[in-house]
Design an enzyme around this catalytic site. Structure first.
Site, PDB file in Angstrom:
ATOM      1  N   ALA A 145       7.275  10.223  51.389  1.00  0.00           N
ATOM      2  CA  ALA A 145       7.665   8.886  51.845  1.00  0.00           C
ATOM      3  C   ALA A 145       8.894   8.390  51.098  1.00  0.00           C
ATOM      4  CB  ALA A 145       6.510   7.928  51.611  1.00  0.00           C
ATOM      5  N   HIS A 152       1.058   5.859  47.338  1.00  0.00           N
ATOM      6  CA  HIS A 152       0.882   6.031  45.889  1.00  0.00           C
ATOM      7  C   HIS A 152       1.398   4.817  45.109  1.00  0.00           C
ATOM      8  CE1 HIS A 152      -0.738  10.114  45.653  1.00  0.00           C
ATOM      9  NE2 HIS A 152       0.028  10.406  46.697  1.00  0.00           N
ATOM     10  N   GLU A 202      -2.451  16.338  55.207  1.00  0.00           N
ATOM     11  CA  GLU A 202      -2.573  16.345  53.734  1.00  0.00           C
ATOM     12  C   GLU A 202      -4.049  16.245  53.366  1.00  0.00           C
ATOM     13  OE1 GLU A 202      -0.084  13.609  51.611  1.00  0.00           O
ATOM     14  OE2 GLU A 202       1.758  14.339  52.530  1.00  0.00           O
ATOM     15  N   HIS A 205      -4.866  14.198  50.075  1.00  0.00           N
ATOM     16  CA  HIS A 205      -4.444  12.808  49.828  1.00  0.00           C
ATOM     17  C   HIS A 205      -5.478  11.813  50.370  1.00  0.00           C
ATOM     18  CE1 HIS A 205      -1.233   9.555  49.585  1.00  0.00           C
ATOM     19  NE2 HIS A 205      -2.126   9.000  50.392  1.00  0.00           N
TER      20      HIS A 205
HETATM   21 ZN   LIG Z   1      -0.400  11.888  48.064  1.00  0.00          ZN
END
Ligand SMILES: [Zn+2]
Length: 234
Positions: A145, A152, A202, A205
């Site tokens: 990102a 995060h 992901e 995540h």
């Molecule tokens: Zn991540």
């Protein structure tokens, strides 16, 4: 006859006076109601508007944080007895249920390790630039990102164990995908959802949204991105 006429006149007058009073009183009331209503709705919306500290804030490529935003309740992950680098921090609000999840996993022989936690705007800027340098801007944006737009930066997102697609098929990856929601943690970028989330799969995540919200998400069958759109009226 005279008395009858007088009676009718009195009744008519009473009706006229009553009607006059009714309209005189009700008209301003109705007007006030129309004037007040939008303000009340606006106030309510204002109250409902989520701040970056809200667990349900939408953060994606279109909804990003201001460079100056930083959570105020960051704590060291390692100090909670969780396997992590000593510099890793997360929001305090996410910790009790992370500890609960790690402990529950341990009991089943699963070791959860935190390999990425909170990132500042500057951290994310550095990471994104290195992805762009390696892959070019288009491919980098599928994997990482831009600064301000990473979950995060909320301090409520964690990468577990390994950044590899094959993690999904390990006992740890499977355990997380089955159980994490029961502890308030949910996968942000599931398989086959790049057209919605903007990011590749992901399996490592996860984002903390709290047990109540995670249960509602699980029952809704929606992926996190859609769930947050709904919650934020986007
Ligand atoms: Zn991540």
């Amino acid at each position: 006859m005279g008395k009858k006429i007088l009676f009718i006149i009195v009744i008519l007058l009473a009706v006229i006076i009553f009607t006059f009073i009714y309209f005189f009183n009700s008209k301003p009331t109705d007007t006030t109601a129309i004037l007040v209503k939008p303000e009340v709705i606006a106030q309510k919306k204002q109250l409902e508007k989520l701040t970056p500290d809200s667990l349900l804030i939408q953060i994606d490529k279109k909804h990003c944080l201001a460079p100056e935003y930083a959570p105020q309740d960051l704590v060291g992950v390692l100090s909670y007895g969780i396997s992590a680098n000593s510099s890793f921090r997360l929001r305090k609000i996410a910790m009790p249920e992370l500890v609960e999840m790690v402990t529950a996993a341990q009991k089943e022989g699963i070791e959860l390790k935190v390999i990425s936690a909170y990132r500042s705007y500057a951290d994310q800027q550095r990471i994104y630039s290195s992805w762009v340098a390696q892959l070019g801007a288009k491919e980098a944006s599928r994997q990482s990102a831009p600064p301000g737009c990473s979950q995060h930066e909320l301090g409520t997102a964690v990468d577990f164990n390994e950044l590899n697609d094959s993690f999904a098929n390990t006992p740890t990856g499977i355990w997380l995908s089955k159980n994490a929601w029961q502890f308030g943690w949910v996968i942000s970028y599931p398989l086959n959802s790049e057209n919605i989330t903007g990011y590749v799969y992901e399996p490592w995540h996860y984002r903390y949204i709290g047990k109540v919200n995670a249960k509602e998400l699980e029952e809704s069958g929606l992926i996190l991105s859609k769930f947050l759109d709904t919650k934020n009226n986007l």
